[in-house]
Design a protein around this motif. Sequence first.
Motif, PDB file in Angstrom:
ATOM      1  N   VAL A   5       0.832  -1.198   0.000  1.00 34.41           N
ATOM      2  CA  VAL A   5       0.000   0.000   0.000  1.00 34.41           C
ATOM      3  C   VAL A   5       0.871   1.254   0.000  1.00 34.41           C
ATOM      4  O   VAL A   5       0.523   2.267  -0.569  1.00 34.41           O
ATOM      5  N   TRP A   6       2.053   1.172   0.587  1.00 32.23           N
ATOM      6  CA  TRP A   6       2.929   2.324   0.774  1.00 32.23           C
ATOM      7  C   TRP A   6       4.039   2.411  -0.267  1.00 32.23           C
ATOM      8  O   TRP A   6       5.098   2.954  -0.008  1.00 32.23           O
ATOM      9  N   SER A   7       3.772   1.893  -1.460  1.00 32.10           N
ATOM     10  CA  SER A   7       4.730   1.962  -2.562  1.00 32.10           C
ATOM     11  C   SER A   7       4.013   2.378  -3.842  1.00 32.10           C
ATOM     12  O   SER A   7       2.874   1.978  -4.065  1.00 32.10           O
ATOM     13  N   PHE A   8       4.702   3.166  -4.663  1.00 35.41           N
ATOM     14  CA  PHE A   8       4.140   3.532  -5.962  1.00 35.41           C
ATOM     15  C   PHE A   8       4.138   2.300  -6.861  1.00 35.41           C
ATOM     16  O   PHE A   8       5.096   1.514  -6.857  1.00 35.41           O
ATOM     17  N   LYS A   9       3.080   2.128  -7.645  1.00 33.93           N
ATOM     18  CA  LYS A   9       3.029   1.047  -8.623  1.00 33.93           C
ATOM     19  C   LYS A   9       4.035   1.364  -9.732  1.00 33.93           C
ATOM     20  O   LYS A   9       4.181   2.518 -10.131  1.00 33.93           O
ATOM     21  N   GLU A  84     -15.972   9.712  -2.764  1.00 35.42           N
ATOM     22  CA  GLU A  84     -16.621   9.168  -1.563  1.00 35.42           C
ATOM     23  C   GLU A  84     -15.658   8.280  -0.772  1.00 35.42           C
ATOM     24  O   GLU A  84     -15.605   8.361   0.456  1.00 35.42           O
ATOM     25  N   GLN A  85     -14.880   7.442  -1.455  1.00 32.67           N
ATOM     26  CA  GLN A  85     -13.915   6.587  -0.766  1.00 32.67           C
ATOM     27  C   GLN A  85     -12.883   7.434  -0.026  1.00 32.67           C
ATOM     28  O   GLN A  85     -12.507   7.122   1.100  1.00 32.67           O
ATOM     29  N   ILE A  86     -12.451   8.508  -0.648  1.00 32.28           N
ATOM     30  CA  ILE A  86     -11.470   9.391  -0.014  1.00 32.28           C
ATOM     31  C   ILE A  86     -12.105  10.128   1.162  1.00 32.28           C
ATOM     32  O   ILE A  86     -11.530  10.211   2.243  1.00 32.28           O
ATOM     33  N   LYS A  87     -13.304  10.633   0.956  1.00 34.70           N
ATOM     34  CA  LYS A  87     -14.001  11.371   2.012  1.00 34.70           C
ATOM     35  C   LYS A  87     -14.271  10.481   3.225  1.00 34.70           C
ATOM     36  O   LYS A  87     -14.214  10.941   4.363  1.00 34.70           O
ATOM     37  N   ASP A  88     -14.536   9.194   2.993  1.00 37.68           N
ATOM     38  CA  ASP A  88     -14.849   8.254   4.072  1.00 37.68           C
ATOM     39  C   ASP A  88     -13.610   7.634   4.725  1.00 37.68           C
ATOM     40  O   ASP A  88     -13.735   6.822   5.641  1.00 37.68           O
ATOM     41  N   SER A  89     -12.419   8.009   4.262  1.00 42.34           N
ATOM     42  CA  SER A  89     -11.195   7.436   4.826  1.00 42.34           C
ATOM     43  C   SER A  89     -11.002   7.901   6.271  1.00 42.34           C
ATOM     44  O   SER A  89     -11.582   8.907   6.687  1.00 42.34           O
ATOM     45  N   PRO A  90     -10.193   7.174   7.034  1.00 42.63           N
ATOM     46  CA  PRO A  90      -9.940   7.594   8.419  1.00 42.63           C
ATOM     47  C   PRO A  90      -9.449   9.045   8.472  1.00 42.63           C
ATOM     48  O   PRO A  90      -8.615   9.454   7.662  1.00 42.63           O
ATOM     49  N   GLU A  91      -9.976   9.803   9.404  1.00 46.58           N
ATOM     50  CA  GLU A  91      -9.637  11.223   9.540  1.00 46.58           C
ATOM     51  C   GLU A  91      -8.149  11.402   9.754  1.00 46.58           C
ATOM     52  O   GLU A  91      -7.519  10.648  10.489  1.00 46.58           O
ATOM     53  N   PHE A  92      -7.579  12.410   9.094  1.00 45.91           N
ATOM     54  CA  PHE A  92      -6.140  12.653   9.125  1.00 45.91           C
ATOM     55  C   PHE A  92      -5.832  14.010   9.749  1.00 45.91           C
ATOM     56  O   PHE A  92      -6.410  15.020   9.378  1.00 45.91           O
ATOM     57  N   HIS A  93      -4.891  14.000  10.720  1.00 49.78           N
ATOM     58  CA  HIS A  93      -4.358  15.225  11.315  1.00 49.78           C
ATOM     59  C   HIS A  93      -2.841  15.124  11.201  1.00 49.78           C
ATOM     60  O   HIS A  93      -2.223  14.263  11.834  1.00 49.78           O
ATOM     61  N   ARG A  94      -2.253  15.975  10.386  1.00 47.75           N
ATOM     62  CA  ARG A  94      -0.824  15.890  10.055  1.00 47.75           C
ATOM     63  C   ARG A  94       0.063  15.764  11.289  1.00 47.75           C
ATOM     64  O   ARG A  94       0.915  14.887  11.366  1.00 47.75           O
ATOM     65  N   GLU A  95      -0.127  16.646  12.271  1.00 45.55           N
ATOM     66  CA  GLU A  95       0.737  16.651  13.452  1.00 45.55           C
ATOM     67  C   GLU A  95       0.629  15.355  14.253  1.00 45.55           C
ATOM     68  O   GLU A  95       1.589  14.901  14.845  1.00 45.55           O
ATOM     69  N   ASP A 100       2.622   8.116  12.991  1.00 47.11           N
ATOM     70  CA  ASP A 100       1.889   7.176  13.838  1.00 47.11           C
ATOM     71  C   ASP A 100       1.690   5.835  13.132  1.00 47.11           C
ATOM     72  O   ASP A 100       0.924   5.732  12.181  1.00 47.11           O
ATOM     73  N   ALA A 101       2.391   4.799  13.612  1.00 47.38           N
ATOM     74  CA  ALA A 101       2.313   3.469  13.005  1.00 47.38           C
ATOM     75  C   ALA A 101       0.904   2.889  13.089  1.00 47.38           C
ATOM     76  O   ALA A 101       0.449   2.211  12.162  1.00 47.38           O
ATOM     77  N   GLY A 102       0.195   3.156  14.168  1.00 49.44           N
ATOM     78  CA  GLY A 102      -1.173   2.656  14.315  1.00 49.44           C
ATOM     79  C   GLY A 102      -2.109   3.251  13.275  1.00 49.44           C
ATOM     80  O   GLY A 102      -2.948   2.554  12.701  1.00 49.44           O
ATOM     81  N   TYR A 103      -1.945   4.558  13.020  1.00 50.37           N
ATOM     82  CA  TYR A 103      -2.762   5.214  11.995  1.00 50.37           C
ATOM     83  C   TYR A 103      -2.424   4.646  10.620  1.00 50.37           C
ATOM     84  O   TYR A 103      -3.296   4.390   9.804  1.00 50.37           O
ATOM     85  N   ARG A 104      -1.128   4.434  10.375  1.00 48.89           N
ATOM     86  CA  ARG A 104      -0.702   3.873   9.083  1.00 48.89           C
ATOM     87  C   ARG A 104      -1.326   2.496   8.870  1.00 48.89           C
ATOM     88  O   ARG A 104      -1.743   2.158   7.773  1.00 48.89           O
TER      89      ARG A 104
END
Length: 121
Positions: A5-9, A84-95, A100-104
């Motif tokens: 998930v964390w790599s460019f195709k 909609e998929q992006i809007k429904d993603s887990p809320e993100f706060h940069r700071e 945060d490994a758990g958020y990732r």
Amino acid sequence: MTEHVWSFKSTSGHLAGADLTGYKVEATDGSIGKVDKHSEEVGDAYLVVDTGVWIFGKEVLLPASTVTRVDPEDKKIFVDLTKEQIKDSPEFHREKHLGDAGYREELGTYYGFPPFGGRPL
């Protein structure tokens, strides 16, 4: 399970070292904002997208694997997600969430394999 998930195709057209800051980001059904920050670290590549007024000025974190195409000429990035998929993603706060490994893990599961944590598209 979510490491890819964390790599460019390889088919995305992303060139290592390219500055994607300011590129417009296009979902499958329209524009979602502009890249405010990005990382291309192996296994930890992502885009932070400023959604402007679309989601009331919030930012979203998109794993690099969601990128289907980078168009350097038009400075656009295309992702294989709907608004909609992006809007429904887990809320993100940069700071709070960038390191945060758990958020990732949560986000990786949401956008992961099977696609979107097994949720119907």
